[in-house]
Design an enzyme around this catalytic site. Structure first.
Site, PDB file in Angstrom:
ATOM      1  CE  LYS A  14      22.195  -1.301   2.357  1.00 43.90           C
ATOM      2  NZ  LYS A  14      22.630  -2.661   1.953  1.00 43.90           N
ATOM      3  NE  ARG A  90      18.081  -0.812  -2.237  1.00 48.46           N
ATOM      4  CZ  ARG A  90      18.124  -1.370  -1.028  1.00 48.46           C
ATOM      5  NH1 ARG A  90      17.646  -0.787   0.003  1.00 48.46           N
ATOM      6  NH2 ARG A  90      18.680  -2.531  -0.898  1.00 48.46           N
ATOM      7  NE  ARG A 129      19.571 -11.016   6.304  1.00 50.80           N
ATOM      8  CZ  ARG A 129      19.542  -9.817   5.733  1.00 50.80           C
ATOM      9  NH1 ARG A 129      19.755  -8.745   6.476  1.00 50.80           N
ATOM     10  NH2 ARG A 129      19.340  -9.681   4.433  1.00 50.80           N
ATOM     11  NE  ARG A 131      15.734  -9.191   4.590  1.00 45.98           N
ATOM     12  CZ  ARG A 131      16.421  -8.074   4.371  1.00 45.98           C
ATOM     13  NH1 ARG A 131      16.866  -7.372   5.397  1.00 45.98           N
ATOM     14  NH2 ARG A 131      16.653  -7.646   3.153  1.00 45.98           N
ATOM     15  NE  ARG A 142      18.438  -8.619  -1.198  1.00 47.23           N
ATOM     16  CZ  ARG A 142      18.730  -9.253  -0.050  1.00 47.23           C
ATOM     17  NH1 ARG A 142      18.497 -10.555   0.072  1.00 47.23           N
ATOM     18  NH2 ARG A 142      19.249  -8.594   0.956  1.00 47.23           N
TER      19      ARG A 142
HETATM   20  P1  AP5 Z   1      22.828  -6.123   7.455  1.00 43.00           P
HETATM   21  O1  AP5 Z   1      23.325  -5.185   8.470  1.00 43.00           O
HETATM   22  O2  AP5 Z   1      21.377  -6.452   7.398  1.00 43.00           O
HETATM   23  O3  AP5 Z   1      23.295  -5.639   6.021  1.00 43.00           O
HETATM   24  P2  AP5 Z   1      22.564  -4.707   4.979  1.00 43.00           P
HETATM   25  O4  AP5 Z   1      23.603  -4.041   4.180  1.00 43.00           O
HETATM   26  O5  AP5 Z   1      21.560  -3.858   5.686  1.00 43.00           O
HETATM   27  O6  AP5 Z   1      21.862  -5.845   4.130  1.00 43.00           O
HETATM   28  P3  AP5 Z   1      20.368  -6.078   3.734  1.00 43.00           P
HETATM   29  O7  AP5 Z   1      20.304  -7.429   3.109  1.00 43.00           O
HETATM   30  O8  AP5 Z   1      19.441  -5.832   4.866  1.00 43.00           O
HETATM   31  O9  AP5 Z   1      20.260  -4.939   2.689  1.00 43.00           O
HETATM   32  P4  AP5 Z   1      19.423  -4.814   1.441  1.00 43.00           P
HETATM   33  O10 AP5 Z   1      19.896  -3.530   0.926  1.00 43.00           O
HETATM   34  O11 AP5 Z   1      19.454  -5.939   0.484  1.00 43.00           O
HETATM   35  O12 AP5 Z   1      17.943  -4.905   2.097  1.00 43.00           O
HETATM   36  P5  AP5 Z   1      16.894  -3.805   2.503  1.00 43.00           P
HETATM   37  O13 AP5 Z   1      16.232  -4.289   3.706  1.00 43.00           O
HETATM   38  O14 AP5 Z   1      17.472  -2.442   2.500  1.00 43.00           O
HETATM   39  O15 AP5 Z   1      23.705  -7.450   7.587  1.00 43.00           O
HETATM   40  C1  AP5 Z   1      23.449  -8.588   6.777  1.00 43.00           C
HETATM   41  C2  AP5 Z   1      23.928  -9.826   7.566  1.00 43.00           C
HETATM   42  O16 AP5 Z   1      25.346  -9.742   7.753  1.00 43.00           O
HETATM   43  C3  AP5 Z   1      23.323  -9.925   8.980  1.00 43.00           C
HETATM   44  O17 AP5 Z   1      23.106 -11.265   9.282  1.00 43.00           O
HETATM   45  C4  AP5 Z   1      24.407  -9.297   9.873  1.00 43.00           C
HETATM   46  O18 AP5 Z   1      24.381  -9.822  11.167  1.00 43.00           O
HETATM   47  C5  AP5 Z   1      25.681  -9.704   9.141  1.00 43.00           C
HETATM   48  N1  AP5 Z   1      26.755  -8.712   9.291  1.00 43.00           N
HETATM   49  C6  AP5 Z   1      26.651  -7.359   9.255  1.00 43.00           C
HETATM   50  N2  AP5 Z   1      27.852  -6.784   9.405  1.00 43.00           N
HETATM   51  C7  AP5 Z   1      28.756  -7.806   9.544  1.00 43.00           C
HETATM   52  C8  AP5 Z   1      30.172  -7.849   9.733  1.00 43.00           C
HETATM   53  N3  AP5 Z   1      30.913  -6.724   9.799  1.00 43.00           N
HETATM   54  N4  AP5 Z   1      30.759  -9.069   9.818  1.00 43.00           N
HETATM   55  C9  AP5 Z   1      30.009 -10.207   9.736  1.00 43.00           C
HETATM   56  N5  AP5 Z   1      28.669 -10.233   9.575  1.00 43.00           N
HETATM   57  C10 AP5 Z   1      28.040  -9.042   9.468  1.00 43.00           C
HETATM   58  O19 AP5 Z   1      15.901  -3.881   1.250  1.00 43.00           O
HETATM   59  C11 AP5 Z   1      15.150  -5.056   0.994  1.00 43.00           C
HETATM   60  C12 AP5 Z   1      14.284  -4.834  -0.227  1.00 43.00           C
HETATM   61  O20 AP5 Z   1      13.373  -3.750   0.020  1.00 43.00           O
HETATM   62  C13 AP5 Z   1      15.005  -4.444  -1.515  1.00 43.00           C
HETATM   63  O21 AP5 Z   1      15.484  -5.578  -2.215  1.00 43.00           O
HETATM   64  C14 AP5 Z   1      13.894  -3.726  -2.279  1.00 43.00           C
HETATM   65  O22 AP5 Z   1      12.981  -4.643  -2.843  1.00 43.00           O
HETATM   66  C15 AP5 Z   1      13.175  -2.981  -1.166  1.00 43.00           C
HETATM   67  N6  AP5 Z   1      13.728  -1.636  -0.944  1.00 43.00           N
HETATM   68  C16 AP5 Z   1      14.387  -1.188   0.150  1.00 43.00           C
HETATM   69  N7  AP5 Z   1      14.746   0.090   0.001  1.00 43.00           N
HETATM   70  C17 AP5 Z   1      14.306   0.471  -1.213  1.00 43.00           C
HETATM   71  C18 AP5 Z   1      14.391   1.674  -1.963  1.00 43.00           C
HETATM   72  N8  AP5 Z   1      15.014   2.775  -1.487  1.00 43.00           N
HETATM   73  N9  AP5 Z   1      13.846   1.698  -3.200  1.00 43.00           N
HETATM   74  C19 AP5 Z   1      13.209   0.631  -3.705  1.00 43.00           C
HETATM   75  N10 AP5 Z   1      13.109  -0.543  -3.056  1.00 43.00           N
HETATM   76  C20 AP5 Z   1      13.650  -0.617  -1.822  1.00 43.00           C
END
Ligand code: AP5
Length: 185
Positions: A14, A90, A129, A131, A142
């Protein structure tokens, strides 16, 4: 004008696709995860509260983030250019909140893009990754939180004919090209 929401499990790409699209279409990329990580890094009151949930792989409670999203969508850049939302909504209550907010600000969403990627690929991507919330235990939680709280949004948006699914288990550029084709259709 582009107004698009990315759905999909952790690691689906995403953030990666939202960033590319935002650069390409010159629209703001609004990532709730990035907003929260900045708050954690700056040790704000919100950050201190949010860190507890993020470190466990749980959603940060709605009451801590809904006003943030309202303030962000109220800024002039989104009204004039559009937006790409990544990581919001979400759960169903966030989606319902967003619906009424978008109506208030008269910025209807055009597409909701679901990125499909198998679990084993997600886990491998996130482990490599590394993080702060990418330990195996937290990733598993998650994913569970995604299945129970976020996945129901697929039906929520499919019912309103806004949902498009893209195979996210392809090279980054291929996913980006499919997305671009979809937007330009
Ligand atoms: P990336 O692009 O970062 O993927 P993503 O779907 O954004 O994954 P995230 O882990 O960042 O999402 P998330 O939803 O868990 O975290 P968020 O920050 O939103 O890619 C991931 C990896 O894969 C990277 O290394 C990338 O290079 C690689 N990659 C990407 N595309 C690829 C491809 N096609 N092929 C190969 N490799 C690829 O949320 C974190 C936390 O914040 C949540 O757990 C929660 O606690 C909180 N939070 C965030 N939003 C909310 C909300 N709306 N409500 C409540 N809590 C929230």
């Amino acid at each position: 004008m582009t107004r698009l929401i990315f759905l999909g499990p952790p690691g689906a790409g995403k953030g990666t696709q939202a960033q590319l699209l935002s650069e390409d279409c010159q629209v703001p990329h609004i990532s709730m995860g990035d907003i929260l990580r900045s708050a954690v890094a700056e040790k704000t009151e919100l950050g201190k509260k949010a860190a507890f949930y993020m470190n466990a792989g749980e959603l940060v409670p709605d009451e801590l983030i809904l006003d943030l999203m309202r303030d962000r969508l109220d800024k002039s850049d989104t009204a004039s250019a559009g937006w790409v939302l990544d990581g919001f909504p979400r759960n169903v209550s966030q989606a319902t909140f967003l619906d009424s907010l978008l109506e208030d600000v008269q910025q209807p969403c055009e597409f909701v893009v679901n990125l499909d990627v198998p679990d084993e690929v997600l886990v491998a991507r996130l482990l490599s990754r590394g993080r702060a919330d990418d330990s195996e235990e937290v990733i598993r939680n998650r994913l569970e939180v995604y299945r129970s709280q976020t996945e129901p949004l697929i039906d929520f948006y499919r019912d309103r004919q806004q949902l498009v699914s893209i195979d996210g288990n392809q090279p980054v550029d291929t996913v980006a090209q499919e997305l671009k084709a979809l937007i330009n259709e």
